[in-house]
Design a protein around this motif. Sequence first.
Motif, PDB file in Angstrom:
ATOM      1  N   ALA A 238      67.607  28.232  39.402  1.00 30.72           N
ATOM      2  CA  ALA A 238      68.541  28.230  38.547  1.00 30.72           C
ATOM      3  C   ALA A 238      69.512  29.299  38.689  1.00 30.72           C
ATOM      4  CB  ALA A 238      68.062  28.434  37.073  1.00 30.72           C
ATOM      5  N   PRO A 239      70.818  29.047  38.355  1.00 31.51           N
ATOM      6  CA  PRO A 239      71.929  30.031  38.651  1.00 31.51           C
ATOM      7  C   PRO A 239      71.792  31.503  37.771  1.00 31.51           C
ATOM      8  CG  PRO A 239      72.849  28.175  37.500  1.00 31.51           C
ATOM      9  CD  PRO A 239      71.475  27.897  37.702  1.00 31.51           C
ATOM     10  N   ILE A 240      72.277  32.673  38.088  1.00 32.90           N
ATOM     11  CA  ILE A 240      72.167  33.776  37.256  1.00 32.90           C
ATOM     12  C   ILE A 240      73.212  33.266  36.356  1.00 32.90           C
ATOM     13  CG2 ILE A 240      72.611  36.084  37.384  1.00 32.90           C
ATOM     14  CD1 ILE A 240      72.030  36.042  40.386  1.00 32.90           C
ATOM     15  N   PRO A 241      73.235  33.606  35.117  1.00 32.17           N
ATOM     16  CA  PRO A 241      71.814  34.282  34.421  1.00 32.17           C
ATOM     17  C   PRO A 241      70.852  33.467  33.699  1.00 32.17           C
ATOM     18  CG  PRO A 241      73.886  34.410  33.097  1.00 32.17           C
ATOM     19  CD  PRO A 241      74.249  33.658  33.923  1.00 32.17           C
ATOM     20  N   ALA A 242      69.890  33.485  34.088  1.00 26.92           N
ATOM     21  CA  ALA A 242      68.975  32.487  33.351  1.00 26.92           C
ATOM     22  C   ALA A 242      67.475  33.103  33.426  1.00 26.92           C
ATOM     23  CB  ALA A 242      68.839  31.069  34.119  1.00 26.92           C
ATOM     24  N   GLY A 243      67.360  34.056  32.463  1.00 25.43           N
ATOM     25  CA  GLY A 243      65.868  34.344  32.024  1.00 25.43           C
ATOM     26  C   GLY A 243      65.365  33.533  30.952  1.00 25.43           C
ATOM     27  N   GLY A 244      64.096  33.868  30.753  1.00 29.15           N
ATOM     28  CA  GLY A 244      63.493  33.007  29.511  1.00 29.15           C
ATOM     29  C   GLY A 244      62.531  33.914  28.713  1.00 29.15           C
ATOM     30  N   ILE A 245      62.617  33.801  27.527  1.00 30.09           N
ATOM     31  CA  ILE A 245      61.440  34.535  26.582  1.00 30.09           C
ATOM     32  C   ILE A 245      61.097  33.293  25.591  1.00 30.09           C
ATOM     33  CG2 ILE A 245      63.545  35.408  24.850  1.00 30.09           C
ATOM     34  CD1 ILE A 245      60.070  36.978  25.640  1.00 30.09           C
ATOM     35  N   LEU A 246      59.748  33.284  25.797  1.00 31.25           N
ATOM     36  CA  LEU A 246      59.083  32.451  24.917  1.00 31.25           C
ATOM     37  C   LEU A 246      58.113  33.059  23.926  1.00 31.25           C
ATOM     38  CD1 LEU A 246      60.201  30.462  27.222  1.00 31.25           C
ATOM     39  CD2 LEU A 246      58.052  28.941  26.791  1.00 31.25           C
ATOM     40  N   LEU A 247      58.068  32.606  22.694  1.00 24.88           N
ATOM     41  CA  LEU A 247      56.913  33.261  21.898  1.00 24.88           C
ATOM     42  C   LEU A 247      56.175  32.243  21.069  1.00 24.88           C
ATOM     43  CD1 LEU A 247      59.929  34.887  21.197  1.00 24.88           C
ATOM     44  CD2 LEU A 247      58.360  36.234  20.189  1.00 24.88           C
ATOM     45  N   LYS A 248      54.957  32.614  21.023  1.00 23.32           N
ATOM     46  CA  LYS A 248      53.895  31.620  20.548  1.00 23.32           C
ATOM     47  C   LYS A 248      54.102  31.053  19.084  1.00 23.32           C
ATOM     48  CE  LYS A 248      49.368  32.670  19.294  1.00 23.32           C
ATOM     49  NZ  LYS A 248      48.072  33.002  19.572  1.00 23.32           N
ATOM     50  N   ASP A 249      54.682  31.936  18.467  1.00 22.14           N
ATOM     51  CA  ASP A 249      55.016  31.536  16.804  1.00 22.14           C
ATOM     52  C   ASP A 249      56.565  31.782  16.495  1.00 22.14           C
ATOM     53  OD1 ASP A 249      54.863  31.387  14.190  1.00 22.14           O
ATOM     54  OD2 ASP A 249      53.072  32.489  14.069  1.00 22.14           O
ATOM     55  N   ARG A 250      57.056  30.612  16.126  1.00 18.93           N
ATOM     56  CA  ARG A 250      58.662  30.593  15.752  1.00 18.93           C
ATOM     57  C   ARG A 250      58.904  31.643  14.660  1.00 18.93           C
ATOM     58  NH1 ARG A 250      62.459  25.713  13.941  1.00 18.93           N
ATOM     59  NH2 ARG A 250      64.292  26.986  14.236  1.00 18.93           N
ATOM     60  N   ARG A 251      57.910  31.897  13.783  1.00 17.35           N
ATOM     61  CA  ARG A 251      57.991  32.894  12.600  1.00 17.35           C
ATOM     62  C   ARG A 251      58.414  34.314  13.162  1.00 17.35           C
ATOM     63  NH1 ARG A 251      52.468  31.679   9.481  1.00 17.35           N
ATOM     64  NH2 ARG A 251      52.138  31.837  11.547  1.00 17.35           N
ATOM     65  N   TYR A 252      57.912  34.700  14.374  1.00 15.62           N
ATOM     66  CA  TYR A 252      58.159  36.178  15.070  1.00 15.62           C
ATOM     67  C   TYR A 252      59.698  36.271  15.077  1.00 15.62           C
ATOM     68  CZ  TYR A 252      53.474  36.363  16.839  1.00 15.62           C
ATOM     69  OH  TYR A 252      52.155  36.325  17.015  1.00 15.62           O
ATOM     70  N   ILE A 253      60.453  34.886  15.418  1.00 15.23           N
ATOM     71  CA  ILE A 253      61.725  35.067  15.641  1.00 15.23           C
ATOM     72  C   ILE A 253      62.638  34.966  14.376  1.00 15.23           C
ATOM     73  CG2 ILE A 253      63.607  33.605  16.641  1.00 15.23           C
ATOM     74  CD1 ILE A 253      61.446  32.580  18.884  1.00 15.23           C
ATOM     75  N   LEU A 254      62.063  34.204  13.391  1.00 13.32           N
ATOM     76  CA  LEU A 254      62.978  33.891  12.281  1.00 13.32           C
ATOM     77  C   LEU A 254      62.903  35.137  11.417  1.00 13.32           C
ATOM     78  CD1 LEU A 254      61.375  30.400  11.218  1.00 13.32           C
ATOM     79  CD2 LEU A 254      63.713  30.903  12.333  1.00 13.32           C
ATOM     80  N   LYS A 255      61.996  35.955  11.491  1.00 13.26           N
ATOM     81  CA  LYS A 255      62.115  37.435  10.756  1.00 13.26           C
ATOM     82  C   LYS A 255      62.841  38.353  11.601  1.00 13.26           C
ATOM     83  CE  LYS A 255      57.415  36.847   8.577  1.00 13.26           C
ATOM     84  NZ  LYS A 255      56.155  37.195   8.725  1.00 13.26           N
ATOM     85  N   ASN A 256      63.291  38.003  12.675  1.00 13.81           N
ATOM     86  CA  ASN A 256      63.985  39.159  13.538  1.00 13.81           C
ATOM     87  C   ASN A 256      65.332  38.914  14.006  1.00 13.81           C
ATOM     88  OD1 ASN A 256      61.982  41.627  13.603  1.00 13.81           O
ATOM     89  ND2 ASN A 256      60.515  39.683  14.096  1.00 13.81           N
ATOM     90  N   CYS A 257      66.058  38.141  13.056  1.00  7.92           N
ATOM     91  CA  CYS A 257      67.510  37.532  13.426  1.00  7.92           C
ATOM     92  C   CYS A 257      68.397  38.464  12.869  1.00  7.92           C
ATOM     93  CB  CYS A 257      67.439  36.163  13.011  1.00  7.92           C
ATOM     94  SG  CYS A 257      66.438  35.055  14.013  1.00  7.92           S
ATOM     95  N   PHE A 258      69.774  38.349  13.545  1.00 10.05           N
ATOM     96  CA  PHE A 258      70.807  38.990  12.818  1.00 10.05           C
ATOM     97  C   PHE A 258      71.619  37.794  12.279  1.00 10.05           C
ATOM     98  CE2 PHE A 258      69.365  42.012  15.884  1.00 10.05           C
ATOM     99  CZ  PHE A 258      69.266  43.280  15.292  1.00 10.05           C
ATOM    100  N   GLU A 259      72.051  37.811  11.089  1.00 12.44           N
ATOM    101  CA  GLU A 259      73.071  36.746  10.705  1.00 12.44           C
ATOM    102  C   GLU A 259      74.338  37.088  11.131  1.00 12.44           C
ATOM    103  OE1 GLU A 259      71.518  34.397   7.388  1.00 12.44           O
ATOM    104  OE2 GLU A 259      73.770  34.965   6.525  1.00 12.44           O
ATOM    105  N   ILE A 260      75.214  35.928  11.932  1.00  8.89           N
ATOM    106  CA  ILE A 260      76.419  36.239  12.262  1.00  8.89           C
ATOM    107  C   ILE A 260      77.425  35.207  11.317  1.00  8.89           C
ATOM    108  CG2 ILE A 260      78.123  36.259  14.087  1.00  8.89           C
ATOM    109  CD1 ILE A 260      75.572  38.080  14.644  1.00  8.89           C
ATOM    110  N   PRO A 261      78.065  35.393  10.456  1.00  5.46           N
ATOM    111  CA  PRO A 261      78.561  34.590   9.526  1.00  5.46           C
ATOM    112  C   PRO A 261      79.900  34.121   9.866  1.00  5.46           C
ATOM    113  CG  PRO A 261      79.126  36.865   8.544  1.00  5.46           C
ATOM    114  CD  PRO A 261      78.086  37.018   9.854  1.00  5.46           C
ATOM    115  N   TYR A 262      80.670  34.623  10.870  1.00  2.78           N
ATOM    116  CA  TYR A 262      82.139  34.297  11.250  1.00  2.78           C
ATOM    117  C   TYR A 262      82.066  33.226  12.188  1.00  2.78           C
ATOM    118  CZ  TYR A 262      81.443  36.953  15.562  1.00  2.78           C
ATOM    119  OH  TYR A 262      81.064  37.335  16.780  1.00  2.78           O
ATOM    120  N   LEU A 263      81.177  32.764  12.670  1.00  2.89           N
ATOM    121  CA  LEU A 263      81.221  31.894  13.669  1.00  2.89           C
ATOM    122  C   LEU A 263      81.838  30.380  13.487  1.00  2.89           C
ATOM    123  CD1 LEU A 263      77.606  32.253  15.200  1.00  2.89           C
ATOM    124  CD2 LEU A 263      79.798  33.230  16.190  1.00  2.89           C
ATOM    125  N   ALA A 264      82.595  30.026  14.240  1.00  5.30           N
ATOM    126  CA  ALA A 264      83.439  28.638  14.103  1.00  5.30           C
ATOM    127  C   ALA A 264      82.570  27.526  14.015  1.00  5.30           C
ATOM    128  CB  ALA A 264      84.400  28.473  15.127  1.00  5.30           C
TER     129      ALA A 264
END
Length: 392
Positions: A238-264
């Motif tokens: 694949a072309p740069i930049p393409a790394g990947g991070i996979l987590l077993k459990d989606r809840r780990y991610i949901l609890k560790n997010c930053f909310e960005i309110p201004y997005l179009a």
Amino acid sequence: MNQTGISQEKILEELSERLNKDLTYESGKILGSMCTTPHELAKKVMTMYLEKNLGDPGLFKGTQEIEIETIKMLGTLLNNPKSWGYIVSGGTEGNIVAMRIARNIGRAKGKRGTPQVIVPVSAHASFDKAADLLNLRLIRIGLDQEYRVKTSEVKKAITEKTIAIVGIAGTTSLGTIDPIEELSDIALENNLYLHVDAAFGGMVIPFLERLGYKLPKFDFRNQGVNSITIDPHKMGLAPIPAGGILLKDRRYILKNCFEIPYLAGGTYAHPIILGTRSGATILATWATLKRLGTEGYTKIVKNCMNITNQLAQGLEKIENIELAAKPVINIVGITSKILDICQIDQELRKQNWALGKFTNLLRAVIMPHVKPQHIQQFLTDLQQVTKKLQQN
Ligand SMILES: Cc1ncc(COP(=O)(O)O)c(C=O)c1O
């Protein structure tokens, strides 16, 4: 910046001339990189969709869907189609994201003081970056005779401040695979987060398994594995930049997010480090995975292993040169008991050979751009270099 614009023709001419200084993969001289020329389709797709921004996924719902599918394909390769994750800027970001989640889980468990992460001494520098950024302390564990982390030492290193263990599937220097099954048991017994850095090996080991190689189970087949880094921009073509991070459990991610309110495209919760990020690279990764399929990648990996063996056998015939270890994947460590590795490296660089240098070895990574004739030339040049150094 120049005041008036310059013609496209002139600019392209200048670039072409100035980039003559760069080494090219096609020359076969780049023997120490984990990157390569992207697949032709990847290049095409990349240029078609350069404006896609997955920092604002509400605007690019089609691209976002394709990222989810890409992660599903990688998850299936890693034996957990239900795992959740992101295409990130590379293995470094993947490892930092995993360490941040592990640290936050540790905090939520009530762990106090500077969090400790147990890593093999063979761990990539991205863990040092993670430790610096996230205020972690790395506890480094030595390797056994086959350059895999000593699991008995891992067990002994666990304290009440330990938040995570890291295992590596395809180390940066020699491509060895840590005993992830044992690390998984240790992590489960001690209620610890286990991250596997398969940034390089993730796109190699599953195909070697299909070819009948007997290798340690390094992926989500192990109950204790919480996350895996796997980089399409290495052996995934694949072309740069393409790394990947996979987590077993989606809840780990949901609890560790930053909310960005201004997005179009509407508020979105970012779980990774980058804000604005390339959608094109994700579309190109998806296209490459689809185009090659497991059969295509298996063929590529088989070819790379044949050339790896060609190199290993050739090295054994050169006086005062040794293999640092028997290659497990398409990475070869070159060492010498008599000659100075730094001098060998310098001499090879004079002939434009670019290998990776570690404390006591030179590393060759047999990527798809490395062909048998390149290895033949390299062996001839290396033999001459060793003769010259012996005479000095
Ligand atoms: C095992 C391992 N992990 C992580 C990385 C970092 O990947 P990147 O350079 O894509 O950030 C590398 C790079 O060589 C690596 O070998």
